[in-house]
Design an enzyme around this catalytic site. Structure first.
Site, PDB file in Angstrom:
ATOM      1  N   GLU A 174       0.826  -1.213   0.000  1.00 46.65           N
ATOM      2  CA  GLU A 174       0.000   0.000   0.000  1.00 46.65           C
ATOM      3  C   GLU A 174       0.858   1.261   0.000  1.00 46.65           C
ATOM      4  O   GLU A 174       0.758   2.121   0.877  1.00 46.65           O
ATOM      5  CB  GLU A 174      -0.981  -0.027   1.172  1.00 46.65           C
ATOM      6  CG  GLU A 174      -2.008  -1.140   1.045  1.00 46.65           C
ATOM      7  CD  GLU A 174      -3.113  -1.093   2.093  1.00 46.65           C
ATOM      8  OE1 GLU A 174      -4.233  -1.535   1.788  1.00 46.65           O
ATOM      9  OE2 GLU A 174      -2.850  -0.604   3.210  1.00 46.65           O
ATOM     10  N   GLU A 280      -6.023  -7.216  -1.954  1.00 48.26           N
ATOM     11  CA  GLU A 280      -6.661  -7.182  -0.634  1.00 48.26           C
ATOM     12  C   GLU A 280      -8.112  -6.749  -0.768  1.00 48.26           C
ATOM     13  O   GLU A 280      -8.393  -5.706  -1.361  1.00 48.26           O
ATOM     14  CB  GLU A 280      -5.975  -6.187   0.312  1.00 48.26           C
ATOM     15  CG  GLU A 280      -4.606  -6.576   0.803  1.00 48.26           C
ATOM     16  CD  GLU A 280      -4.079  -5.597   1.851  1.00 48.26           C
ATOM     17  OE1 GLU A 280      -4.901  -4.908   2.503  1.00 48.26           O
ATOM     18  OE2 GLU A 280      -2.853  -5.512   2.014  1.00 48.26           O
TER      19      GLU A 280
END
Length: 348
Positions: A174, A280
């Protein structure tokens, strides 16, 4: 007749030699990555088992969690994170390269493909924090690039020593504003961020040229962030194979967020000609019906992206029970260790 027997024997010997070479000398080449990955991040499994957790299937039978994910929910892949020098704390650290390699081998032996997520931190790296490992805190930028290369190579070689070659490796986690702050903070130096990505990418390819690298950003619906970040990487010469996305909608906005994410995915493919993987997803465990619908929808729409450019979907830590590790609430198992219906969304 003797000539035919000799010829037949030679064919058998040569055939055995080819099989032996493929299966024993080069085990990483035996299994190809699935054309469409349906998977789960299972990184908490090792810690949860050390704490005594055991999982039940929907009928209440206690079984190996990897077998439940594979057999009951048709998953073909797992995702495993690696921290640099983590603590032994079950929730926040624990997954060092050795424990990750052991879990990866277990997954491989279960017939599952493996994705590694390299956090380049001693603990969690995400959009709000990209802290350097303590041992790297005073490094020059050149030393940071060398450290990324060395750590990535070390993790890959640790996997290789177990007979595992990951199909995918995330270079960071991320990294919406880069990694290894402040040196690799994208808003301060997109070039530094790009060079760190290259260090990880090149290290992966030096060990396994077939392994695909991923740059992974949160908020898959946010096209502006992706254009800024991925576009900045590309314009600064970063090399990577796949764009990864996270998506954590609520039970009321998931349909809109899926539509926005698919739009963003198609835009990324058009702009940068790179395939997309949703690495995710998650939704509150107490909204299992909505979660099932969400999983079904995003799985179907990613799979249907034209040209096979949608590569898969991974649920983040579905085996987590309610409030595991101090409050995580987006797992798919209940306190009685039986699953909710959420993961039924992965079943074809």
């Amino acid at each position: 007749m003797l000539k035919k027997v000799i010829s037949f024997s030679l064919v058998v010997v040569l055939s055995f030699s080819v099989v032996f070479s493929v299966y024993f000398l080069n085990p990483e080449k035996v299994e190809a990555a699935p054309s469409f990955a349906k998977g789960a991040d299972i990184s908490w499994v090792a810690a949860m088992e050390a704490q005594g957790y055991q999982w039940k299937d929907k009928t209440g039978v206690t079984r190996d969690i990897l077998q439940i994910l594979k057999q009951d929910y048709q998953m073909n892949s797992v995702r495993i994170r690696v921290f640099v020098n983590p603590s032994n704390d079950y929730g926040n650290g624990y997954m060092n390269k050795d424990r990750a390699a052991d879990l990866a081998l277990r997954a491989k032996n279960a017939g599952l493909s493996v994705m590694l997520t390299l956090h380049y931190s001693d603990s969690w790296a995400d959009p709000g924090k990209q802290n350097k490992p303590a041992a790297w805190s005073n490094y020059t930028f050149q030393q940071l690039m060398d450290a990324v290369w060395n750590h990535t190579s070390d993790v890959m070689n640790t996997m290789k020593s177990k007979g595992v070659t990951p199909d995918w490796v995330q270079i960071g986690n991320e990294t919406n504003n880069g990694m290894l702050w402040n040196d690799g903070k994208a808003s301060l130096s997109m070039k530094n961020y790009a060079w760190l990505v290259n260090s990880g990418h090149n290290a992966v390819k030096s060990i396994s040229s077939s392994t695909q690298t991923i740059v992974h950003l949160a908020n898959g619906y946010d096209n502006d962030v992706f254009v800024w970040n991925i576009g900045g990487l590309v314009s600064n010469g970063a090399n990577f194979d796949i764009i990864g996305m996270s998506l954590y909608p609520s039970n009321t906005d998931w349909s809109t967020k899926v539509t926005q994410t698919i739009s963003n995915a198609n835009n990324m493919i058009t702009r940068y000609n790179k395939p997309i993987m949703i690495t995710e997803i998650g939704m509150d465990y107490n909204q299992p019906a909505a979660a099932k619908s969400f999983i079904t929808d995003i799985k179907t729409k990613i799979r249907n992206i034209p040209g096979g450019k949608g590569l898969g979907v991974f649920y983040w830590e579905p085996q987590a029970t309610p409030s595991y590790n101090g409050g995580y609430s987006k797992g798919a198992w209940q306190a009685d260790m039986k699953p909710t219906i959420a993961l039924d969304g992965f079943i074809n």
